[in-house]
Enzyme design. Structure first.
Site, PDB file in Angstrom:
ATOM      1  CG  ASP A 218       0.779  -4.008   2.105  1.00  0.00           C
ATOM      2  OD1 ASP A 218       0.878  -5.258   2.556  1.00  0.00           O
ATOM      3  OD2 ASP A 218       1.271  -2.995   1.856  1.00  0.00           O
TER       4      ASP A 218
ATOM      5  CD  GLU B  77       0.977  -1.577   8.045  1.00  0.00           C
ATOM      6  OE1 GLU B  77       0.953  -0.819   9.090  1.00  0.00           O
ATOM      7  OE2 GLU B  77       1.524  -1.456   6.861  1.00  0.00           O
TER       8      GLU B  77
ATOM      9  CD  GLU C 138       8.219  -0.422   7.115  1.00  0.00           C
ATOM     10  OE1 GLU C 138       7.154  -1.075   6.740  1.00  0.00           O
ATOM     11  OE2 GLU C 138       8.481   0.790   6.801  1.00  0.00           O
TER      12      GLU C 138
ATOM     13  CG  ASP D 139      -0.511  -0.143   2.397  1.00  0.00           C
ATOM     14  OD1 ASP D 139       1.040  -0.247   2.666  1.00  0.00           O
ATOM     15  OD2 ASP D 139      -0.963  -0.072   3.544  1.00  0.00           O
ATOM     16  CB  SER D 140       4.798   1.767  -0.346  1.00  0.00           C
ATOM     17  OG  SER D 140       4.787   0.606  -0.987  1.00  0.00           O
TER      18      SER D 140
ATOM     19  CE  LYS E 136       3.279  -5.857   3.697  1.00  0.00           C
ATOM     20  NZ  LYS E 136       3.141  -4.826   4.731  1.00  0.00           N
TER      21      LYS E 136
HETATM   22  O1  KIV Z   1       3.546  -0.962   1.619  1.00  0.00           O
HETATM   23  C1  KIV Z   1       4.726  -1.575   1.517  1.00  0.00           C
HETATM   24  O2  KIV Z   1       5.444  -1.047   0.467  1.00  0.00           O
HETATM   25  C2  KIV Z   1       5.246  -2.325   2.608  1.00  0.00           C
HETATM   26  C3  KIV Z   1       6.997  -2.570   2.584  1.00  0.00           C
HETATM   27  C4  KIV Z   1       7.508  -1.223   3.243  1.00  0.00           C
HETATM   28  C5  KIV Z   1       7.170  -3.514   3.279  1.00  0.00           C
HETATM   29  O3  KIV Z   1       4.661  -2.641   3.667  1.00  0.00           O
END
Ligand code: KIV
Length: 267
Positions: free
Chosen positions: A86, A117, A184, A47-48, A115
């Site tokens: 994500d 968090e 992270e 989600d970056s 994924k």
């Molecule tokens: O969203 C993302 O790119 C991430 C990485 C920083 C691991 O979660």
């Protein structure tokens, strides 16, 4: 290089053999083809993308439709690498909600792993997803989706209490069924210890060289970050002539243990 598609079992076997796992974020089909062709093992549709593609200041505004759109683009370009996507902010507030969100990422987007968090409060969600056959990648340490609660992007686990809570959460995530763990921005010694303790692969970002694998945000390792490069990243494009050789350089540097170096390991 074998062209057999990579699964979570392949990554676990790589950990068993002491082979470092190479991962990058990826958001579209063209980069997915390139990353696949140079041997990246795991593509993370992070989600970056909210920050590097959409121009937001955080990952909080990213929605499920955004994630499905980019995950589908990546899976159309990929043949070999494992695709992890994500679950976006507030899309996994209950086990049922997480199942619905994972269904979209996997059935519409084609992701193989989702994924999420967070630590202890996420354990029931991880159990429910894995019971239903959804492979989960846990994410501990700095949690970008919690930036508004944390008040900024800071290294985590630097005092004894917070290191202990990350250590405990990592073991609990594995016990709850997680197949992978992203750590992270935590001190290198803590990340190395957790990587040794867990049987599942641990992929680090800003977590030093002792993890089972490394991940970077693709745009950071190509130097596309408007002068705001994270201290743990490296511009692989600056020193070579093409994006393809930059990604090759990253793959080789992770495999050989040359990345991250001391300069890219702040704690
Ligand atoms: O969203 C993302 O790119 C991430 C990485 C920083 C691991 O979660």
């Amino acid at each position: 290089m074998s062209v057999a598609p990579i699964s979570v079992a392949t990554l676990a076997a790589m950990k068993g053999r002491g082979e470092r796992i190479v991962s990058l974020t990826c958001y579209d089909a063209s980069f997915a083809r390139l990353l696949d062709s140079v041997g990246v093992d795991l593509m993370l549709v992070g989600d970056s993308l909210g920050m590097v593609l959409q121009g937001h200041r955080t990952t909080v505004p990213v929605g499920m439709d955004d994630m499905v759109y980019h995950t589908a683009a990546v899976t159309r370009g990929r043949e070999r690498a494992l695709v992890v996507a994500d679950l976006p902010f507030l899309s996994y507030t209950s086990p049922e909600r997480a199942l619905n969100s994972a269904a979209r990422l996997m059935q519409e987007g084609g992701a193989q792993v989702v994924k999420l968090e967070g630590g202890a409060p996420m354990l029931d969600i991880v159990r429910r997803l894995t019971e239903q056959g959804v492979p989960v990648c846990a994410h501990l340490g700095l949690l970008p989706q919690s930036v508004n609660r944390l008040g900024g992007y800071r290294f985590q686990g630097r005092d004894q209490a917070s290191a202990e809570s990350i250590r405990r959460d990592a073991i609990a995530m594995q016990d709850a069924g997680a197949s992978l763990l992203v750590l992270e921005c935590v001190p290198a010694a803590l990340a190395a210890e957790i990587s040794r303790t867990l049987s599942i692969p641990v992929i680090g970002i800003g977590a030093g060289p002792g993890c089972d694998g490394q991940v970077l945000v693709l745009y950071d390792m190509l130097g596309l970050n408007a002068g705001r490069a994270p201290s743990f990243s490296r511009d692989f494009l600056g020193s070579c002539g093409s994006i393809e050789s930059a990604v090759r350089g990253y793959v080789e540097a992770v495999r050989s243990g040359a990345f991250p170096a001391e300069a890219e390991t702040p704690y």
